[in-house]
Design an enzyme around this catalytic site. Sequence first.
Site, PDB file in Angstrom:
ATOM      1  N   LYS A 150     -19.424 -10.776  -8.681  1.00  0.00           N
ATOM      2  CA  LYS A 150     -19.608  -9.474  -8.033  1.00  0.00           C
ATOM      3  C   LYS A 150     -19.128  -9.513  -6.582  1.00  0.00           C
ATOM      4  O   LYS A 150     -18.487  -8.577  -6.096  1.00  0.00           O
ATOM      5  CB  LYS A 150     -21.084  -9.055  -8.081  1.00  0.00           C
ATOM      6  CG  LYS A 150     -21.390  -7.741  -7.366  1.00  0.00           C
ATOM      7  CD  LYS A 150     -20.627  -6.563  -7.964  1.00  0.00           C
ATOM      8  CE  LYS A 150     -20.724  -5.312  -7.106  1.00  0.00           C
ATOM      9  NZ  LYS A 150     -22.084  -4.811  -6.919  1.00  0.00           N
TER      10      LYS A 150
ATOM     11  N   LYS B  41     -22.052  -5.985   4.705  1.00  0.00           N
ATOM     12  CA  LYS B  41     -22.875  -7.007   4.056  1.00  0.00           C
ATOM     13  C   LYS B  41     -22.083  -7.725   2.976  1.00  0.00           C
ATOM     14  O   LYS B  41     -22.094  -8.961   2.878  1.00  0.00           O
ATOM     15  CB  LYS B  41     -24.116  -6.364   3.439  1.00  0.00           C
ATOM     16  CG  LYS B  41     -25.041  -7.361   2.726  1.00  0.00           C
ATOM     17  CD  LYS B  41     -25.759  -6.763   1.539  1.00  0.00           C
ATOM     18  CE  LYS B  41     -24.853  -6.702   0.316  1.00  0.00           C
ATOM     19  NZ  LYS B  41     -25.579  -6.333  -0.930  1.00  0.00           N
TER      20      LYS B  41
END
Length: 288
Positions: free
Chosen positions: A168, A237
Amino acid sequence: MATLGFLGMGNMGSAMAGRLLESGHELRVWNRNPAACDDLVAKGAVRASSAREALAESVSFSMFANDEAAEGVLTAENLAGASGRLHVNMASISTAAAERLTSVVESAGVGYLAAPVLGRPAVAAAGNLNILAAGPDAHVATAAPYLDALGARTWRFGEQPSRANGVKISVNFTILHALQAMAEGITLVESQGLEAGDFIELLSGTLFPGVVYSGYGSMMAERRYTPPGFSMPLGLKDLGLAEDLAAEGGVTLPSAPVLRDRFETALADPSLAELDWSAVAEVTRGKA
């Protein structure tokens, strides 16, 4: 139908929990801010009084924003009494956090499955996510009916949960490049007095088909950045997760400093910081 626990009611978590509810499952929902559960409770979900209560269901799911949030909730204390249950963590977290959580959850006698997803809230609400699953086959089989309700396809990446999180992170790093590539291409065509929308239609209709170029590209061309489906801080992030993963593996990411500059500049600009992460294109446009 089963009663499931679901923790984390941000944009994605709420959409995913809503999809499970619409699929006929009973839900026990929890969020640090209880008000975030109100809409789901109005639709028939039961509000859990604590994270521990939601985690005590036979199968529970969580969708938290980052490592800190996930590790702050998925603790030995909150998992006490959940032995024999299964927890499915669908958040985009670091591989290091995934490994720590695997240890904590399994030490409590609870099965752990990592299942981060590809897709925005509208995709989640429609049950069309792509789900990246890693963990023991038995856990995947147990979660399969619920993952099938949430996603168009579940992709398997072995039995080590952190592997799914690594994939991911790599996907999101690739999306970050696509955003910057489109921002630069749009800026070039606009400098010639041409329409960005025509350029994006050309790209997505020929060489770059798919949701990233067609979806984010049209948002950039039209400067349509609200409401944010994925926030600017989450973009930074995810870049940080890729940088950390690269450092752990001794990998060099030459383009990462450029991407970091763009996102840090966007977050420092009050007119951009609260918008969808695709609004990072305005940093490149502003330098034209």
